[in-house]
Motif scaffolding. Sequence first.
Motif, PDB file in Angstrom:
ATOM      1  N   UNK A  50       0.881  -1.159   0.000  1.00  0.00           N
ATOM      2  CA  UNK A  50       0.000   0.000   0.000  1.00  0.00           C
ATOM      3  C   UNK A  50       0.920   1.210   0.000  1.00  0.00           C
ATOM      4  N   UNK A  51       0.802   2.032  -1.021  1.00  0.00           N
ATOM      5  CA  UNK A  51       1.689   3.173  -1.193  1.00  0.00           C
ATOM      6  C   UNK A  51       0.895   4.452  -0.967  1.00  0.00           C
ATOM      7  N   UNK A  52       1.443   5.367  -0.194  1.00  0.00           N
ATOM      8  CA  UNK A  52       0.846   6.681  -0.008  1.00  0.00           C
ATOM      9  C   UNK A  52       1.654   7.651  -0.853  1.00  0.00           C
ATOM     10  N   UNK A  53       0.979   8.281  -1.796  1.00  0.00           N
ATOM     11  CA  UNK A  53       1.652   9.250  -2.658  1.00  0.00           C
ATOM     12  C   UNK A  53       1.193  10.646  -2.269  1.00  0.00           C
ATOM     13  N   UNK A  54       2.143  11.490  -1.938  1.00  0.00           N
ATOM     14  CA  UNK A  54       1.858  12.864  -1.561  1.00  0.00           C
ATOM     15  C   UNK A  54       1.953  13.734  -2.813  1.00  0.00           C
ATOM     16  N   UNK A  55       0.899  14.443  -3.125  1.00  0.00           N
ATOM     17  CA  UNK A  55       0.906  15.350  -4.266  1.00  0.00           C
ATOM     18  C   UNK A  55       1.010  14.675  -5.606  1.00  0.00           C
ATOM     19  N   UNK A  68       3.052  -0.989 -12.194  1.00  0.00           N
ATOM     20  CA  UNK A  68       4.141  -1.869 -11.770  1.00  0.00           C
ATOM     21  C   UNK A  68       3.754  -2.760 -10.595  1.00  0.00           C
ATOM     22  N   UNK A  69       2.451  -2.774 -10.238  1.00  0.00           N
ATOM     23  CA  UNK A  69       1.968  -3.778  -9.314  1.00  0.00           C
ATOM     24  C   UNK A  69       1.612  -3.372  -7.910  1.00  0.00           C
ATOM     25  N   UNK A  70       1.632  -2.080  -7.572  1.00  0.00           N
ATOM     26  CA  UNK A  70       1.226  -1.694  -6.218  1.00  0.00           C
ATOM     27  C   UNK A  70      -0.193  -2.179  -5.963  1.00  0.00           C
ATOM     28  N   UNK A  71      -0.422  -2.788  -4.815  1.00  0.00           N
ATOM     29  CA  UNK A  71      -1.761  -3.298  -4.496  1.00  0.00           C
ATOM     30  C   UNK A  71      -2.747  -2.153  -4.332  1.00  0.00           C
ATOM     31  N   UNK A  72      -2.326  -1.118  -3.625  1.00  0.00           N
ATOM     32  CA  UNK A  72      -3.159   0.074  -3.432  1.00  0.00           C
ATOM     33  C   UNK A  72      -2.279   1.305  -3.454  1.00  0.00           C
ATOM     34  N   UNK A  73      -2.804   2.384  -4.013  1.00  0.00           N
ATOM     35  CA  UNK A  73      -2.155   3.685  -3.935  1.00  0.00           C
ATOM     36  C   UNK A  73      -3.161   4.633  -3.302  1.00  0.00           C
ATOM     37  N   UNK A  74      -2.746   5.252  -2.222  1.00  0.00           N
ATOM     38  CA  UNK A  74      -3.577   6.264  -1.563  1.00  0.00           C
ATOM     39  C   UNK A  74      -2.960   7.602  -1.917  1.00  0.00           C
ATOM     40  N   UNK A  75      -3.690   8.394  -2.676  1.00  0.00           N
ATOM     41  CA  UNK A  75      -3.185   9.684  -3.132  1.00  0.00           C
ATOM     42  C   UNK A  75      -3.703  10.792  -2.227  1.00  0.00           C
ATOM     43  N   UNK A  76      -2.788  11.643  -1.789  1.00  0.00           N
ATOM     44  CA  UNK A  76      -3.147  12.803  -0.968  1.00  0.00           C
ATOM     45  C   UNK A  76      -2.807  14.034  -1.794  1.00  0.00           C
ATOM     46  N   UNK A  77      -3.828  14.670  -2.336  1.00  0.00           N
ATOM     47  CA  UNK A  77      -3.625  15.830  -3.215  1.00  0.00           C
ATOM     48  C   UNK A  77      -4.282  17.060  -2.608  1.00  0.00           C
ATOM     49  N   UNK A  78      -3.519  18.122  -2.493  1.00  0.00           N
ATOM     50  CA  UNK A  78      -4.016  19.376  -1.925  1.00  0.00           C
ATOM     51  C   UNK A  78      -4.707  20.234  -2.985  1.00  0.00           C
ATOM     52  N   UNK A  96      -7.747  -0.462  -6.863  1.00  0.00           N
ATOM     53  CA  UNK A  96      -6.390  -0.261  -6.386  1.00  0.00           C
ATOM     54  C   UNK A  96      -6.054   1.175  -6.004  1.00  0.00           C
ATOM     55  N   UNK A  97      -6.937   2.094  -6.260  1.00  0.00           N
ATOM     56  CA  UNK A  97      -6.608   3.508  -6.117  1.00  0.00           C
ATOM     57  C   UNK A  97      -7.596   4.191  -5.203  1.00  0.00           C
ATOM     58  N   UNK A  98      -7.101   5.011  -4.312  1.00  0.00           N
ATOM     59  CA  UNK A  98      -7.955   5.791  -3.409  1.00  0.00           C
ATOM     60  C   UNK A  98      -7.472   7.230  -3.415  1.00  0.00           C
ATOM     61  N   UNK A  99      -8.370   8.150  -3.381  1.00  0.00           N
ATOM     62  CA  UNK A  99      -8.013   9.560  -3.291  1.00  0.00           C
ATOM     63  C   UNK A  99      -8.856  10.189  -2.195  1.00  0.00           C
TER      64      UNK A  99
END
Length: 132
Positions: A50-55, A68-78, A96-99
Amino acid sequence: MSAIDDLPPLREVIREHALSARKSLGQNFLLDLNLTARIARAAGPLEEATVVEIGPGPGGLTRALLALGARHVIAVEHDARAVPALEAISRRYPDDWRSSALTRKPSIRDPISAAPKRKSSPTCPTISQPRF
């Protein structure tokens, strides 16, 4: 690398949503698919991560992480201007994606961000050590 998924090229996404990087937000949109894939691979094995991506901005690194296979990406966008561009990613990778804001403590291995350090550094400790 010409494509990592079947979504439109980032230049098209940016043009379609009239996005422009704002220095006041520390934005710098990564358009080079080779670079975003390299950053994603540098995070190590992504399977089951589970990857947290900032911005995420228009989602260049987000797309590479998912492709490339990340199970989940949690995006934090301002920046609310980027949300419509990110919605296409959520349709392509619906499971797989959450925002959204973090509402529970996920199993986070390492925060990954292409955002400038001065923008992401204050956020990473908050995410890594949530007060739940």
